[in-house]
Motif scaffolding. Structure first.
Motif, PDB file in Angstrom:
ATOM      1  N   ALA A 219      68.327  30.027  64.652  1.00  0.00           N
ATOM      2  CA  ALA A 219      68.306  31.438  63.673  1.00  0.00           C
ATOM      3  C   ALA A 219      69.593  31.811  64.322  1.00  0.00           C
ATOM      4  N   GLU A 220      70.550  30.388  65.351  1.00  0.00           N
ATOM      5  CA  GLU A 220      71.861  31.117  65.147  1.00  0.00           C
ATOM      6  C   GLU A 220      72.792  30.901  64.342  1.00  0.00           C
ATOM      7  N   MET A 221      72.436  29.938  63.667  1.00  0.00           N
ATOM      8  CA  MET A 221      73.285  28.761  62.745  1.00  0.00           C
ATOM      9  C   MET A 221      73.052  29.900  61.219  1.00  0.00           C
ATOM     10  N   LEU A 222      71.615  30.994  61.264  1.00  0.00           N
ATOM     11  CA  LEU A 222      71.804  31.658  59.980  1.00  0.00           C
ATOM     12  C   LEU A 222      72.112  32.805  60.390  1.00  0.00           C
ATOM     13  N   LEU A 223      71.902  33.325  61.599  1.00  0.00           N
ATOM     14  CA  LEU A 223      73.180  34.689  61.915  1.00  0.00           C
ATOM     15  C   LEU A 223      74.493  34.871  62.045  1.00  0.00           C
ATOM     16  N   ALA A 224      75.219  33.663  62.175  1.00  0.00           N
ATOM     17  CA  ALA A 224      76.406  33.571  61.937  1.00  0.00           C
ATOM     18  C   ALA A 224      77.027  33.443  60.592  1.00  0.00           C
ATOM     19  N   ALA A 225      76.196  32.517  59.742  1.00  0.00           N
ATOM     20  CA  ALA A 225      76.468  32.384  58.190  1.00  0.00           C
ATOM     21  C   ALA A 225      76.194  33.903  57.314  1.00  0.00           C
ATOM     22  N   LEU A 226      74.930  34.727  58.037  1.00  0.00           N
ATOM     23  CA  LEU A 226      75.151  36.278  57.841  1.00  0.00           C
ATOM     24  C   LEU A 226      76.267  37.099  58.168  1.00  0.00           C
ATOM     25  N   VAL A 227      76.693  36.999  58.884  1.00  0.00           N
ATOM     26  CA  VAL A 227      78.182  37.686  59.900  1.00  0.00           C
ATOM     27  C   VAL A 227      79.288  37.898  59.231  1.00  0.00           C
ATOM     28  N   GLY A 228      79.310  35.994  59.091  1.00  0.00           N
ATOM     29  CA  GLY A 228      80.823  35.564  57.723  1.00  0.00           C
ATOM     30  C   GLY A 228      81.089  36.085  56.852  1.00  0.00           C
ATOM     31  N   CYS A 229      80.008  36.355  56.436  1.00  0.00           N
ATOM     32  CA  CYS A 229      78.727  36.530  54.640  1.00  0.00           C
ATOM     33  C   CYS A 229      79.244  38.421  54.086  1.00  0.00           C
ATOM     34  N   SER A 231      81.175  40.492  56.884  1.00  0.00           N
ATOM     35  CA  SER A 231      82.767  40.232  56.826  1.00  0.00           C
ATOM     36  C   SER A 231      83.267  41.716  56.046  1.00  0.00           C
ATOM     37  N   LEU A 232      83.454  41.500  54.963  1.00  0.00           N
ATOM     38  CA  LEU A 232      84.265  41.378  53.767  1.00  0.00           C
ATOM     39  C   LEU A 232      83.903  42.267  53.199  1.00  0.00           C
ATOM     40  N   SER A 233      82.429  42.172  52.677  1.00  0.00           N
ATOM     41  CA  SER A 233      81.489  43.253  52.025  1.00  0.00           C
ATOM     42  C   SER A 233      81.409  44.208  52.801  1.00  0.00           C
ATOM     43  N   LEU A 234      81.450  44.408  54.215  1.00  0.00           N
ATOM     44  CA  LEU A 234      81.592  45.317  55.400  1.00  0.00           C
ATOM     45  C   LEU A 234      82.350  46.178  55.433  1.00  0.00           C
ATOM     46  N   ARG A 235      83.498  45.598  55.640  1.00  0.00           N
ATOM     47  CA  ARG A 235      84.898  46.236  55.066  1.00  0.00           C
ATOM     48  C   ARG A 235      85.756  47.008  54.424  1.00  0.00           C
ATOM     49  N   ARG A 236      84.409  46.238  52.904  1.00  0.00           N
ATOM     50  CA  ARG A 236      84.764  47.026  51.910  1.00  0.00           C
ATOM     51  C   ARG A 236      84.090  48.719  51.723  1.00  0.00           C
ATOM     52  N   GLY A 237      82.956  48.288  52.791  1.00  0.00           N
ATOM     53  CA  GLY A 237      82.087  49.343  52.297  1.00  0.00           C
ATOM     54  C   GLY A 237      81.100  49.218  51.244  1.00  0.00           C
ATOM     55  N   LYS A 238      80.614  47.782  50.724  1.00  0.00           N
ATOM     56  CA  LYS A 238      79.609  47.629  49.722  1.00  0.00           C
ATOM     57  C   LYS A 238      78.879  46.748  50.058  1.00  0.00           C
ATOM     58  N   HIS A 240      75.609  46.925  52.079  1.00  0.00           N
ATOM     59  CA  HIS A 240      74.574  47.668  51.239  1.00  0.00           C
ATOM     60  C   HIS A 240      74.356  47.106  50.038  1.00  0.00           C
ATOM     61  N   GLU A 241      75.003  47.280  49.177  1.00  0.00           N
ATOM     62  CA  GLU A 241      74.208  47.207  47.964  1.00  0.00           C
ATOM     63  C   GLU A 241      74.789  45.465  47.251  1.00  0.00           C
ATOM     64  N   GLU A 242      75.258  44.897  48.224  1.00  0.00           N
ATOM     65  CA  GLU A 242      75.530  42.873  48.377  1.00  0.00           C
ATOM     66  C   GLU A 242      75.053  42.637  48.615  1.00  0.00           C
ATOM     67  N   ALA A 243      73.796  43.145  49.431  1.00  0.00           N
ATOM     68  CA  ALA A 243      73.270  42.157  50.803  1.00  0.00           C
ATOM     69  C   ALA A 243      72.388  40.703  49.645  1.00  0.00           C
ATOM     70  N   GLY A 244      71.610  41.714  49.333  1.00  0.00           N
ATOM     71  CA  GLY A 244      70.901  40.528  48.026  1.00  0.00           C
ATOM     72  C   GLY A 244      71.470  40.034  47.099  1.00  0.00           C
TER      73      GLY A 244
END
Length: 252
Positions: A219-229, A231-238, A240-244
């Motif tokens: 579970a920790e590894m999965l969350l770390a992967a999600l957090v890393g991926c 970061s960029l989309s969140l800063r760009r405001g994208k 929600h649409e790039e989650a899939g």
């Protein structure tokens, strides 16, 4: 002028705290632990003295921000597999003021109460429903979590800080928060991952069920992967649409 009642003063206090915490999350995304009270005040559109009245140092502010986020984060994973697909990926949109929906946790109960906002965003909801049919339980949970982070960056910061052992806080404060995060977030996610393995036929193939410590590690590894991926989309405001797309990239 009629004096404000005690209830009115409390409402103002809670609204101001929410405003300060939201601004803190926005600033922390860009500056990390280098943020200062003055940065939060500027982001919130408040005077330095107003913010200082509630929080005299950034350590107290970050501590409260993370605990407040944990209150909203806990519990939604346990309910996720039981919900119909069209609800499991439906995320309540933030209001024009940027505040999270009222009612406490950003879980499925909040998602079900989207009201007029959901009706106005029916096209987006239709796309999310179609995406829900594409993903299995683990991927759907990942998409759901990414979308929650997009709506409430404080939730993203909570998971990011958890992956770093809440190093921005002193040990006396980080230890209770870490224990609560493991109980409220990691344990339910680990259980969902085991459900996903069984659904994929791992259990039927003769593999032994993962031991509890390894479940938490996965579970920790999965969350770390999600957090890393994320970061960029969140800063760009994208995000929600790039989650899939992120879920597909990680092959959840």
């Amino acid at each position: 002028m009629t004096p404000r009642t005690k209830e009115q003063n409390e409402e103002i206090r809670l609204r101001r705290l929410a405003q300060i915490r939201k601004a803190t999350a926005d600033v922390f995304l860009n500056k990390g632990p280098l943020l200062e009270i003055r940065d939060v005040a500027a982001q919130a559109g408040l005077g330095y003295g107003t913010v200082y009245h509630y929080y005299s140092n950034k350590g107290d502010l970050l501590h409260d921000l993370l605990w407040d986020a944990l209150e909203r984060a806990g519990g939604w994973l346990e309910a996720l597999p039981k919900a119909p697909p069209e609800v499991s990926l439906e995320v309540p949109r933030a209001s024009a003021s940027g505040k999270a929906p009222a009612g406490g946790r950003l879980g499925l109960a909040a998602a079900a109460d989207t009201g007029n906002s959901a009706a106005a965003d029916s096209r987006s909801g239709s796309r999310e429903t179609a995406a829900a049919a594409e993903f299995g339980p683990v991927a759907a949970a990942g998409v759901r979590l990414l979308q929650l982070w997009a709506e409430d960056p404080a939730l993203y910061l909570l998971h990011k800080q958890a992956g770093e052992g809440f190093a921005s806080l002193p040990e006396a404060r980080s230890a209770p928060l870490s224990a609560a995060f493991r109980r409220e977030v990691l344990a339910p996610l680990a259980a969902l991952l085991e459900t996903g393995r069984a659904a994929d036929g791992a259990a039927a193939s003769g593999e032994n069920a993962a031991e509890p410590p390894y479940r938490l590690q996965r579970a920790e590894m999965l969350l770390a992967a999600l957090v890393g991926c994320a970061s960029l989309s969140l800063r760009r405001g994208k995000l929600h649409e790039e989650a899939g797309d992120i879920a597909r990239f990680l092959k959840l």
